[in-house]
Design a protein around this motif. Sequence first.
Motif, PDB file in Angstrom:
ATOM      1  N   ALA A 152      14.586  40.486   2.494  1.00  0.00           N
ATOM      2  CA  ALA A 152      13.871  41.533   3.229  1.00  0.00           C
ATOM      3  C   ALA A 152      14.595  41.870   4.530  1.00  0.00           C
ATOM      4  N   GLU A 153      15.075  40.852   5.224  1.00  0.00           N
ATOM      5  CA  GLU A 153      15.801  41.084   6.477  1.00  0.00           C
ATOM      6  C   GLU A 153      17.129  41.794   6.234  1.00  0.00           C
ATOM      7  N   LEU A 154      17.760  41.500   5.098  1.00  0.00           N
ATOM      8  CA  LEU A 154      18.998  42.214   4.759  1.00  0.00           C
ATOM      9  C   LEU A 154      18.747  43.712   4.614  1.00  0.00           C
ATOM     10  N   HIS A 155      17.534  44.066   4.212  1.00  0.00           N
ATOM     11  CA  HIS A 155      17.172  45.477   4.060  1.00  0.00           C
ATOM     12  C   HIS A 155      16.662  46.084   5.358  1.00  0.00           C
ATOM     13  N   GLY A 156      16.704  45.346   6.445  1.00  0.00           N
ATOM     14  CA  GLY A 156      16.382  45.924   7.738  1.00  0.00           C
ATOM     15  C   GLY A 156      15.038  45.554   8.324  1.00  0.00           C
ATOM     16  N   LEU A 157      14.246  44.718   7.643  1.00  0.00           N
ATOM     17  CA  LEU A 157      12.959  44.324   8.196  1.00  0.00           C
ATOM     18  C   LEU A 157      13.158  43.282   9.291  1.00  0.00           C
ATOM     19  N   SER A 158      12.271  43.306  10.279  1.00  0.00           N
ATOM     20  CA  SER A 158      12.290  42.262  11.293  1.00  0.00           C
ATOM     21  C   SER A 158      11.795  40.961  10.673  1.00  0.00           C
ATOM     22  N   ARG A 159      11.970  39.865  11.386  1.00  0.00           N
ATOM     23  CA  ARG A 159      11.536  38.573  10.846  1.00  0.00           C
ATOM     24  C   ARG A 159      10.032  38.562  10.587  1.00  0.00           C
ATOM     25  N   THR A 160       9.282  39.143  11.517  1.00  0.00           N
ATOM     26  CA  THR A 160       7.824  39.194  11.336  1.00  0.00           C
ATOM     27  C   THR A 160       7.452  40.095  10.165  1.00  0.00           C
ATOM     28  N   GLU A 161       8.089  41.270  10.066  1.00  0.00           N
ATOM     29  CA  GLU A 161       7.820  42.180   8.944  1.00  0.00           C
ATOM     30  C   GLU A 161       8.186  41.527   7.619  1.00  0.00           C
ATOM     31  N   ALA A 162       9.292  40.813   7.599  1.00  0.00           N
ATOM     32  CA  ALA A 162       9.727  40.140   6.378  1.00  0.00           C
ATOM     33  C   ALA A 162       8.719  39.080   5.956  1.00  0.00           C
ATOM     34  N   ARG A 163       8.247  38.293   6.923  1.00  0.00           N
ATOM     35  CA  ARG A 163       7.277  37.246   6.611  1.00  0.00           C
ATOM     36  C   ARG A 163       5.986  37.843   6.052  1.00  0.00           C
ATOM     37  N   ASP A 164       5.531  38.930   6.666  1.00  0.00           N
ATOM     38  CA  ASP A 164       4.298  39.575   6.196  1.00  0.00           C
ATOM     39  C   ASP A 164       4.486  40.163   4.795  1.00  0.00           C
ATOM     40  N   ALA A 165       5.655  40.781   4.559  1.00  0.00           N
ATOM     41  CA  ALA A 165       5.912  41.374   3.244  1.00  0.00           C
ATOM     42  C   ALA A 165       5.991  40.303   2.165  1.00  0.00           C
ATOM     43  N   VAL A 166       6.611  39.187   2.477  1.00  0.00           N
ATOM     44  CA  VAL A 166       6.701  38.079   1.521  1.00  0.00           C
ATOM     45  C   VAL A 166       5.305  37.574   1.173  1.00  0.00           C
ATOM     46  N   ALA A 167       4.468  37.422   2.176  1.00  0.00           N
ATOM     47  CA  ALA A 167       3.101  36.951   1.933  1.00  0.00           C
ATOM     48  C   ALA A 167       2.334  37.933   1.052  1.00  0.00           C
ATOM     49  N   THR A 168       2.495  39.228   1.333  1.00  0.00           N
ATOM     50  CA  THR A 168       1.782  40.259   0.558  1.00  0.00           C
ATOM     51  C   THR A 168       2.186  40.245  -0.905  1.00  0.00           C
ATOM     52  N   TRP A 169       3.492  40.260  -1.172  1.00  0.00           N
ATOM     53  CA  TRP A 169       3.947  40.419  -2.548  1.00  0.00           C
ATOM     54  C   TRP A 169       3.856  39.133  -3.362  1.00  0.00           C
ATOM     55  N   THR A 170       4.037  37.998  -2.738  1.00  0.00           N
ATOM     56  CA  THR A 170       3.879  36.752  -3.503  1.00  0.00           C
ATOM     57  C   THR A 170       2.415  36.522  -3.856  1.00  0.00           C
ATOM     58  N   GLU A 171       1.522  36.951  -2.963  1.00  0.00           N
ATOM     59  CA  GLU A 171       0.095  36.859  -3.276  1.00  0.00           C
ATOM     60  C   GLU A 171      -0.244  37.825  -4.414  1.00  0.00           C
ATOM     61  N   ARG A 172       0.263  39.050  -4.321  1.00  0.00           N
ATOM     62  CA  ARG A 172      -0.044  40.057  -5.350  1.00  0.00           C
ATOM     63  C   ARG A 172       0.495  39.651  -6.703  1.00  0.00           C
ATOM     64  N   LEU A 173       1.631  38.987  -6.730  1.00  0.00           N
ATOM     65  CA  LEU A 173       2.267  38.607  -7.991  1.00  0.00           C
ATOM     66  C   LEU A 173       1.887  37.204  -8.446  1.00  0.00           C
ATOM     67  N   GLY A 174       0.998  36.542  -7.728  1.00  0.00           N
ATOM     68  CA  GLY A 174       0.487  35.251  -8.164  1.00  0.00           C
ATOM     69  C   GLY A 174       1.447  34.094  -8.011  1.00  0.00           C
ATOM     70  N   ILE A 175       2.344  34.162  -7.027  1.00  0.00           N
ATOM     71  CA  ILE A 175       3.316  33.080  -6.826  1.00  0.00           C
ATOM     72  C   ILE A 175       3.305  32.571  -5.387  1.00  0.00           C
TER      73      ILE A 175
END
Length: 298
Positions: A99-122
């Motif tokens: 996520a950070e490689l794509h330009g997200l900040s560390r906080t944005e990356a952490r939030d995005a990881v939490a969102t999508w791993t929860e949505r995908l059940g992992i």
Amino acid sequence: MSQILTIDRISKRYGDVVALDDMSFDVNPGELFGFVGSNGAGKTTTMRIVLGVLAADSGEARLGGKVIDLDVRRTIGYMPEERGLYPKMKVGQQLAYLAELHGLSRTEARDAVATWTERLGISERLGDTVDSLSLGNQQRVQLAAALVHDPAVLVLDEPFSGLDPVAVDVMSDVLVEKARTGVPVIFSSHQLDLVQRLCDRVGIIAKGRMRALGTVDELRSEGPSRLRVVAPGAPDGWAERIGGVRVVGHDSGATILELDAGADDQEVLQAALNTGPVHEFSAARPSLTELFREVVAG
């Protein structure tokens, strides 16, 4: 802002082998586009050219009218057929890094990881290494990697391969939801029943060329007229006496007939009634699987 993905007259050769021959199609904002074909037909080559992994000999790929360059590629979510995750890296760390490689900040990356791993059940697998996961969970992580930077377009190569039915449902729901936000979504798959159920439009490719393109209903309505007739008392060969009519198959007690142009379906109905009760008389449209076989064989 939603943008259209355009593949414009792309050709690619490897020596004497033609991988793509004047390939053209669009994927519209909010559209699920199924890209289907036999192994070696050119699906993966097309996707790799869109991503810039391969260079086209001619033609170009555009997103929102802009030729896809490095900056545009950063906005694309890609899921390769050969999974591209680091096997010894923990899931959460890996997704945040991507996520950070794509330009997200560390906080944005952490939030995005939490969102999508929860949505995908992992979400419970964040501390596990990728190589310790089942194939299905590895593919969920790979999809999360394609989604974690909020892509403008999704390009997925065989995303459903090897998944159990529950994982297929989860992945299907996510792709539909993403398309509903206005994102163009293109995926290849050999599971044609799934493509038929999910996709707004389908492109069938054979030997590097687009052979059929349209909605599933449009594609299924093309070709010769077919009828499905259930006449329990009809003797063998009853329909073969009717001019311009051929028996092309049988299905659960039904006779599938193909009619030449100009053949009268009412004549077929009368012939069936002459044999006794008729329990079903309906148009028989080919499935996407049957259509695929016809297009590729042709």
